[in-house]
Design an enzyme around this catalytic site. Structure first.
Site, short mmCIF file in Angstrom:
data_model
loop_
_atom_site.label_atom_id
_atom_site.label_comp_id
_atom_site.label_asym_id
_atom_site.label_seq_id
_atom_site.Cartn_x
_atom_site.Cartn_y
_atom_site.Cartn_z
CD GLU A 74 113.83 -38.34 -20.82
OE1 GLU A 74 112.83 -39.07 -20.86
OE2 GLU A 74 114.98 -38.77 -20.52
CE LYS A 82 111.95 -42.16 -22.57
NZ LYS A 82 112.57 -41.75 -21.28
CB CYS A 133 116.17 -40.99 -22.43
SG CYS A 133 117.27 -41.39 -21.04
N PRO A 192 130.89 -35.76 10.86
CG PRO A 192 129.15 -36.70 12.08
CD PRO A 192 129.47 -36.12 10.73
CG LEU A 193 137.34 -37.12 9.85
CD1 LEU A 193 136.98 -37.84 8.56
CD2 LEU A 193 138.27 -35.94 9.57
CB SER A 194 134.99 -42.16 12.64
OG SER A 194 135.22 -42.84 11.42
N GLY A 195 137.95 -41.13 11.42
CA GLY A 195 139.28 -41.68 11.15
C GLY A 195 139.23 -43.02 10.44
N GLY A 196 138.02 -43.44 9.99
CA GLY A 196 137.87 -44.68 9.24
C GLY A 196 137.72 -44.41 7.75
CG ASP A 236 132.60 -46.41 5.66
OD1 ASP A 236 133.29 -46.92 4.76
OD2 ASP A 236 131.85 -47.08 6.39
CB SER A 237 133.94 -40.52 8.27
OG SER A 237 135.10 -40.97 8.93
#
Length: 701
Positions: free
Chosen positions: A45, A114, A175, A354-358, A360-361
């Site tokens: 499309e 369309k 579509c 930014p890698l927090s160790g959780g 999400d990151s």
């Protein structure tokens, strides 16, 4: 007499307003289709301009350049002796339409606008286009002079019409029309159309592919016929990722399947099928009496055959079983391909996270690592475009990526931003994951910056705020948390701009976000970023994805990350241990928040209707009064924090329940946070519910 036809459909990685690149990819797909013996080529499309042009559709430039590309296609020797079906915007009688343009040998055969426009969720087609609502009606369209000069035609048919070749009849859907309860293929099949085509721009959502496949197979199961489905692929400039899945089906079976996720810019699939199989199927299954009273399709005749007289020995394609990805695989592949398109088209040299160790990151980090895996695989199988792009990104014309971990070190920088409130556990988890994926990892302490900012405040006001545990008020406690989070955002952008400079390398980095749609979120903190690959993925799916990565990529560091309680680590530690958790701060678990969010967004529940649903859904765990408190707390916090959604980082669109920002969720951002009338309705219902028959079924055990 010929009866076997070879047909081609494709997935193209088009880019909004990249007319030159889009033209090259269209021509390449036609060339591949002809090489495979196809006589009909279907494209996605609005492939000429790219689907995601948005308000650029209002500009006359977009229409002009689309026709300029169409002229190039008509003139090209590549497009000769094959029917080409392309998508582009066209203005007819001063009205804009989303159209299919079908041409052959320098002649435009027909233009099909369309008829059903997509206008829910991320789609806004009614903003830019009008639907063609004149069923079975066709008008004359006066071609622009630049096209007349090539075709020698002044006008062509425009409207709800089909193409009749010497051996078959072909009709278009576009579509959304496939998803409509009154799809055009139904009436077309009753009027003898044997081949249906659908040029689509269908975006990826988790677990959506099976819906798409079911719609195609059910169309030909009911009506018989051949169905060609084309789709866009890649990030064409916005939050959605178009996931390909081109397919060809016949009489309820799939005979050819394209890839759902791929770094190939052009993928063409073909199938050779027997028209007599359609006719035999319809002879038994179809119901000709249903066509009584239907106005016949307007047929545009063309002196051309899709089949040839000597095709008796040509083998036809056999049915296949569709291969689906798991949700975890989809998270691994979809956002990774989206990130690669964004990186290579942005002109930047990599990512910073930014890698927090959780959770999400870490999920964002794993998606980047998965992207590196896909790049190495693509180069290994000879994808020259990916190789050229990765060489440009790393600034080395001789580079050839072999190992994902080594590539990750070149284009991905992670940083752990510690403060006096950070624990050793989170620092170690971030460091271990960075080591396993190979990212260039930095450890940054933000205390000096935080103290400097607080020093400025103190110098101006003579006051110095304290944490709650040190005798401070709620306002002081919240302000001290937010200043840490916002300092991290400033530092993330500083390092993204200059860390390659500090290493003597050219270019800058895109800052990646890792805030999810239900979660702990500070306005303008390190969740503020350039793009966010996980913003539309639920916490539950992210945890499953990380478990998948443990096995798929042997990232054992993720086990500790999954086991740890989610925490922002913005308040002082207690004996060196975390005392603050996200779920305690929010007053509900992530699981509860996900259920509430889906009821609000997908089920369209206000406070009272949500309460009425949840007293049954949570009857085994919570009393009606406890449910009422959670519902009221959610809507208070939702309305207090709604203004944050006006600044949310553009996030990968992964679900209908997706980033709750004001571009996708058109609700106000200034509310009466007391919800007086609504909450009174809940409070009035609680005692009635507790005294109702079957009370014990609604009571907490």
């Amino acid at each position: 007499m010929g009866r076997k036809v070879t047909l081609a459909t494709c997935s193209l990685n088009q880019w909004a307003l990249d007319f030159e690149g889009n033209l090259e990819r269209i021509l390449k797909s036609v060339e591949i289709a002809k090489t495979k013996g196809a006589k009909y080529r279907l494209g996605p499309e609005l492939e000429i301009c790219g689907y995601g042009c948005a308000d650029h559709y209002y500009e006359s430039d977009t229409l002009l350049h689309s026709f300029e590309v169409l002229r190039k296609l008509l003139e090209s020797p590549v497009t000769q002796d094959i029917i080409c079906d392309v998508g582009m915007p066209i203005m007819h009688h001063n009205v804009r339409y989303n159209c299919r343009v079908i041409f052959l040998n320098r002649k435009v055969l027909l233009i099909r606008p369309k008829m059903t426009l997509a206008n829910v969720g991320v789609h806004r087609e009614l903003r830019w286009f009008s639907p063609w609502n004149q069923t079975r009606q066709v008008e004359e369209y006066f071609l622009p002079r630049m096209i007349q000069e090539v075709t020698g035609q002044e006008t062509v048919p425009f409207g709800d019409c089909v193409l009749s070749t010497k051996d078959t009849c072909i009709g278009s859907e576009v579509c959304e029309e496939l998803w409509s309860p009154n799809s055009p293929h139904i009436n077309m099949s009753l009027d003898g159309v044997e081949i249906f085509t659908n040029g689509s721009a269908s975006h990826h959502e988790l677990r959506k592919a099976n819906q798409r496949v079911n719609l195609v197979t059910s169309a030909t199961t009911k009506c018989g016929g051949i169905y060609l489905y084309a789709n866009q692929r890649g990030c064409d400039g916005d939050r959605v990722y178009y996931d390909g899945c081109a397919m060809i089906g016949i009489n309820g079976d799939t005979v050819a399947q394209g890839a759902q996720f791929s770094l190939e810019d052009v993928e063409v699939i073909t199938a050779t099928l027997d028209l007599e199989d359609v006719r035999s199927y319809r002879g038994e299954e179809c119901h000709p009496h249903l066509a009584t009273g239907l106005k016949p399709c307007h047929r545009v005749k063309v002196d051309f055959s899709l089949s040839s007289s000597g095709d008796i020995f040509l083998p036809t394609h056999e049915p296949i079983d569709w291969s689906y990805h798991t949700a975890e695989e989809e998270i691994s592949l979809g956002p990774a391909c989206w990130l690669w398109d964004y990186l290579r088209r942005s002109g930047q040299a990599g990512f910073l996270l930014p890698l927090s160790g959780g959770v999400d990151s870490s999920s964002t980090a794993c998606i980047v690592y998965s992207m590196c895996v896909q790049i190495c695989r693509a180069v290994d199988v000879g994808n020259s475009q990916v190789l050229a792009d990765v060489r440009r990104v790393v600034g080395d014309e001789a580079y050839s990526p072999k190992d994902p971990k080594e590539l990750c070190g070149r284009i991905f920088t992670t940083c752990y931003m510690s403060s006096e409130n950070s624990s050793t556990d989170t620092r170690n988890r971030a460091q271990e994951l960075a080591s396993q994926i190979g990212s260039s990892h930095l450890s940054i302490n933000i205390d000096l910056a935080v103290k400097g900012i607080l020093g400025i405040f103190s110098a101006v006001t003579g006051m110095f705020p304290k944490f709650r545990v040190n005798g401070g008020s709620h306002r002081e406690n919240l302000a001290l948390q937010n200043v840490q989070a916002r300092v991290r955002m400033v530092l993330a952008y500083l390092f993204a701009q200059l860390c390659l400079w500090a290493r003597g390398k050219p270019g800058g980095l895109l800052v990646l976000g890792s805030a999810i749609l239900t979660g702990y979120f500070t306005k303008y903190d390190c969740s503020s970023a350039d793009i966010n690959p996980i913003g539309g993925v639920s916490k539950t799916d992210l945890k499953s994805f990380l478990s998948y990565c443990v096995d798929k990529y042997q990232l054992t560091a993720l086990r500790g990350i999954l086991a740890a309680p989610p925490t922002a680590e913005l308040e002082p530690l207690t004996d060196g241990q975390v005392s603050q958790t996200d779920e305690a701060d929010m007053g509900m678990t992530y699981s509860e928040l996900s259920v509430i969010g889906r009821l609000r967004k997908i089920s369209k529940c206000g406070p009272f209707s949500m309460f009425c649903k949840l007293i049954h859904m949570w009857r085994d765990a919570l009393s009606p009064a406890e449910v009422a408190e959670k519902v009221k707390r959610f809507f208070r916090m939702y309305s207090i924090n709604r203004h944050k959604m006006t600044t949310v980082t553009p996030s990968y669109h992964a679900e209908v329940y997706s980033p709750d920002d004001n571009r996708f969720d058109l609700r106000p951002f200034l509310y009466n946070t007391r919800w007086s009338w609504q909450f009174r309705a809940i409070d009035g219902q609680v005692p009635t519910t507790e005294k109702a028959p079957g009370l014990d079924a609604l009571q907490k055990p």
